[in-house]
Design a protein around this motif. Sequence first.
Motif, PDB file in Angstrom:
ATOM      1  N   TYR A 292      -7.452  18.618  30.103  1.00  0.00           N
ATOM      2  CA  TYR A 292      -6.508  17.570  30.613  1.00  0.00           C
ATOM      3  C   TYR A 292      -5.298  17.829  31.971  1.00  0.00           C
ATOM      4  O   TYR A 292      -5.225  20.188  31.863  1.00  0.00           O
ATOM      5  N   THR A 293      -5.213  17.967  32.353  1.00  0.00           N
ATOM      6  CA  THR A 293      -4.328  18.437  33.631  1.00  0.00           C
ATOM      7  C   THR A 293      -3.133  18.940  32.878  1.00  0.00           C
ATOM      8  O   THR A 293      -2.009  18.273  31.716  1.00  0.00           O
ATOM      9  N   ASP A 294      -2.098  20.479  32.735  1.00  0.00           N
ATOM     10  CA  ASP A 294      -0.651  20.281  32.250  1.00  0.00           C
ATOM     11  C   ASP A 294       0.020  19.621  31.938  1.00  0.00           C
ATOM     12  O   ASP A 294       0.711  19.826  30.696  1.00  0.00           O
ATOM     13  N   SER A 295       0.440  18.977  33.099  1.00  0.00           N
ATOM     14  CA  SER A 295       1.573  18.235  32.507  1.00  0.00           C
ATOM     15  C   SER A 295       2.053  17.567  31.252  1.00  0.00           C
ATOM     16  O   SER A 295       2.269  16.737  31.137  1.00  0.00           O
TER      17      SER A 295
ATOM     18  N   GLY B 176      -0.673  17.739  25.304  1.00  0.00           N
ATOM     19  CA  GLY B 176       0.565  17.482  23.496  1.00  0.00           C
ATOM     20  C   GLY B 176       0.580  16.141  24.057  1.00  0.00           C
ATOM     21  O   GLY B 176       1.148  15.637  22.729  1.00  0.00           O
ATOM     22  N   ARG B 177      -0.057  15.630  25.126  1.00  0.00           N
ATOM     23  CA  ARG B 177       1.545  13.230  25.139  1.00  0.00           C
ATOM     24  C   ARG B 177      -0.255  13.025  25.495  1.00  0.00           C
ATOM     25  O   ARG B 177       0.383  12.102  24.518  1.00  0.00           O
ATOM     26  N   PHE B 178      -0.953  12.762  25.954  1.00  0.00           N
ATOM     27  CA  PHE B 178      -2.346  12.638  26.582  1.00  0.00           C
ATOM     28  C   PHE B 178      -3.511  12.769  25.738  1.00  0.00           C
ATOM     29  O   PHE B 178      -3.568  13.649  25.147  1.00  0.00           O
ATOM     30  N   THR B 179      -3.852  11.261  24.970  1.00  0.00           N
ATOM     31  CA  THR B 179      -5.882  11.737  24.646  1.00  0.00           C
ATOM     32  C   THR B 179      -6.244  10.933  25.099  1.00  0.00           C
ATOM     33  O   THR B 179      -6.544  10.089  25.477  1.00  0.00           O
TER      34      THR B 179
ATOM     35  N   ASN C 257       1.692   8.969  25.447  1.00  0.00           N
ATOM     36  CA  ASN C 257       2.585   9.525  24.615  1.00  0.00           C
ATOM     37  C   ASN C 257       3.283  10.007  25.089  1.00  0.00           C
ATOM     38  O   ASN C 257       3.011  10.548  26.285  1.00  0.00           O
ATOM     39  N   ALA C 258       4.537   9.395  24.381  1.00  0.00           N
ATOM     40  CA  ALA C 258       6.093  10.449  24.967  1.00  0.00           C
ATOM     41  C   ALA C 258       5.835   9.832  26.464  1.00  0.00           C
ATOM     42  O   ALA C 258       5.928  11.456  27.647  1.00  0.00           O
ATOM     43  N   LEU C 259       6.200   8.795  26.523  1.00  0.00           N
ATOM     44  CA  LEU C 259       5.735   9.330  28.476  1.00  0.00           C
ATOM     45  C   LEU C 259       6.881   9.896  29.569  1.00  0.00           C
ATOM     46  O   LEU C 259       8.049   8.675  28.926  1.00  0.00           O
ATOM     47  N   ARG C 260       6.428   9.976  30.680  1.00  0.00           N
ATOM     48  CA  ARG C 260       7.865  10.078  31.184  1.00  0.00           C
ATOM     49  C   ARG C 260       8.237   9.515  32.585  1.00  0.00           C
ATOM     50  O   ARG C 260       7.000   9.032  32.802  1.00  0.00           O
TER      51      ARG C 260
END
Length: 114
Positions: free
Chosen positions: A58-61, A64-67, A82-85
């Motif tokens: 995964y890219t760093d950004s 923990g949010r994307f799978t 998840n936890a989209l920005r």
Amino acid sequence: QVQLVESGGGLVQAGGSLTLSCAASGTIFGVNAMGWYRQGPGKQRELVAASRVGGTEYTDSVKGRFTVSRDNAEKTVRLHMNALRPEDTAMYYCWAVRFGVNYWGQGTQVTVSS
């Protein structure tokens, strides 16, 4: 040849979730990696997540949010977000590589409102 068709994009509020799906067809034998790239407004296309023979990356950004998940039997790859920005707003492209050749889908737009 590998054909890739994405679905699941849309508009979501910050903090929300979306799941993108990509269906692969054509000559799937030999596809050793699949995943997702994205290109935001005025930005270069970047690798978001990849499922490879050796594991996922995964890219760093988005860690923990994307799978990313891949189902070889169904010939699909999904991106659970998840936890989209707002900075996740981009066109998301499904990607596959087969014998060193890259294949891309047409893209699906994800827009995250603040």
